[in-house]
Design a protein around this motif. Structure first.
Motif, PDB file in Angstrom:
ATOM      1  N   THR A   4       0.850  -1.194   0.000  1.00 58.11           N
ATOM      2  CA  THR A   4       0.000   0.000   0.000  1.00 58.11           C
ATOM      3  C   THR A   4       0.879   1.236   0.000  1.00 58.11           C
ATOM      4  N   ASN A   6       0.502   5.534   0.222  1.00 59.70           N
ATOM      5  CA  ASN A   6      -0.422   6.631   0.518  1.00 59.70           C
ATOM      6  C   ASN A   6       0.379   7.888   0.835  1.00 59.70           C
ATOM      7  N   TRP A  96      -3.024   7.381  -3.648  1.00 57.23           N
ATOM      8  CA  TRP A  96      -3.160   6.138  -2.866  1.00 57.23           C
ATOM      9  C   TRP A  96      -3.152   4.968  -3.835  1.00 57.23           C
TER      10      TRP A  96
END
Length: 234
Positions: A4, A6, A96
């Motif tokens: 991930t 972000n 993101w």
């Protein structure tokens, strides 16, 4: 392996049609289906799924674009990327990504390069409060002058009427500072906006603002040069 990414960015941006096409093409290269949700100043959201519809919005003064949210999903929805451009003081751009590590690494490497290209030269000015640009230097200059000035006259106590006048002038001064701060903040936000969607009619607004910005900056440096020149002959 799943990853991930972000990040939130606070610098100002100018988003042209070419920049939107660049972002869209990059997301398409990730083999994803792309949709864009656009929020306008009339509080209406519109969603499109191709770049031509996105760049064809009129972006009029009455219905200005205030946010563009671009989302890219893989066919199996195991990879997802979201990029948001917003006219918001505390966060203008956010990126993101979630999915396989290869995709997330590409996004983290490639998207910041594209975003850095839409940062205008006046980004720092757009983030600074008018107080620090104007009043703080004036206050420092006043304090410096007050320290350098020496008065030999004996200080005397003020009468009631004199005190009332001083208080009245102070209140008027505070009111004048408050109103001028509001006015100058509005002018700064117009000349140096944190978000500029140069699409449709937004192109003409951006060009008009750019002309005013040029006049303001040139006028500022001319005034400084004139002050220095006159100071040499005093």
């Amino acid at each position: 392996m799943k990853s991930t990414y972000n990040t939130k960015i606070n610098h100002a941006f100018v988003l042209h049609e070419a920049d939107l096409r660049r972002v869209w093409a990059k997301l398409e290269s990730y083999d994803c289906h792309i949709t864009a949700t656009v929020l306008f100043s009339d509080e209406v959201e519109r969603t499109v799924d191709n770049i031509e519809d996105l760049v064809s919005f009129e972006n009029s003064e009455k219905r200005k674009i205030v946010r563009i949210n671009i989302t890219a999903d893989s066919s199996e929805r195991d990879n997802r990327v979201r990029i948001e451009f917003e006219d918001y003081s505390f966060r203008t751009i956010s990126v993101w990504a979630s999915g396989n590590d290869e995709l997330v690494t590409k996004v983290s490497d490639e998207m910041p390069e594209i975003i850095s290209g839409i940062r205008p030269w006046y980004s720092f000015i757009s983030r600074v409060d008018v107080f620090w640009l104007l009043y703080a230097p004036l206050i420092l200059a006043y304090l410096f002058a007050d320290m350098m000035y020496s008065s030999k006259s004996q200080k005397t106590a003020l009468t009631f009427m004199q005190s009332a006048k001083v208080i009245g002038f102070l209140l008027l001064g505070i009111l004048a500072l408050f109103l001028s701060h509001k006015l100058l903040t509005h002018l700064k936000n117009y000349l140096f906006p944190v978000a500029n969607f140069a699409i449709g009619q937004g192109v003409r607004r951006y060009q008009t603002q750019d002309q005013f910005r040029f006049a303001v900056v040139i006028g500022f440096f001319v005034s400084i040069a004139a002050s220095l020149f006159l100071g040499l002959f005093e």
